[in-house]
Write an enzyme that holds these catalytic residues in place. Sequence first.
Site, short mmCIF file in Angstrom:
data_model
loop_
_atom_site.label_atom_id
_atom_site.label_comp_id
_atom_site.label_asym_id
_atom_site.label_seq_id
_atom_site.Cartn_x
_atom_site.Cartn_y
_atom_site.Cartn_z
CB ILE A 111 9.38 -28.15 20.50
CG1 ILE A 111 10.37 -29.30 20.55
CG2 ILE A 111 9.39 -27.31 21.77
CD1 ILE A 111 11.82 -28.85 20.47
CB CYS A 112 4.09 -26.09 20.70
SG CYS A 112 2.98 -27.09 21.70
CG HIS A 113 3.79 -22.37 26.02
ND1 HIS A 113 3.73 -21.04 26.19
CD2 HIS A 113 3.91 -22.88 27.26
CE1 HIS A 113 3.80 -20.75 27.49
NE2 HIS A 113 3.90 -21.85 28.14
CB VAL A 118 9.40 -24.99 25.24
CG1 VAL A 118 8.47 -23.82 25.44
CG2 VAL A 118 10.84 -24.55 25.41
#
Length: 107
Positions: A64-66, A93
Amino acid sequence: MKQIAPAELARWLGDPARAKPVLLDVREPWEFQTCRIDESRLVPMGEVPARKEELDADADIVVICHHGGRSLQVAMFLEKNGFGKVHNLAGGVDAWARTVDRSMPVY
C-alpha cells in the site's frame, strides 16, 4: 504480482474463512499517521530491501502507498526476491478512502 481493487481487499479482510493478508504500507511515517488502513504495517519504501527478511515469503502481502506508484515498485521488488503472493493496492490508500472507508481523511 497482482493488482487488487480496494473493494476486493475490503471483502477479503471481512471474510472470516480466508486468512488475512499482510498489509504492508510503504509510505513515509507522516503519511501513515495522517490516514491508514487498520492492521497495516509501516515499512517505508526505502527500508524494504533491508527489512524484507521480516516478511513471510509464503504469505499473501498487499503493498500500500498513497496512489499506487511506490507500492507497485515495492511489489515488483518483492516478487523478484522470491515473494510469490504479492498484491498491489490499486489506487493506494487514496482509493481506499474514496471507495471503502469514507471516514478516512483524503490528503
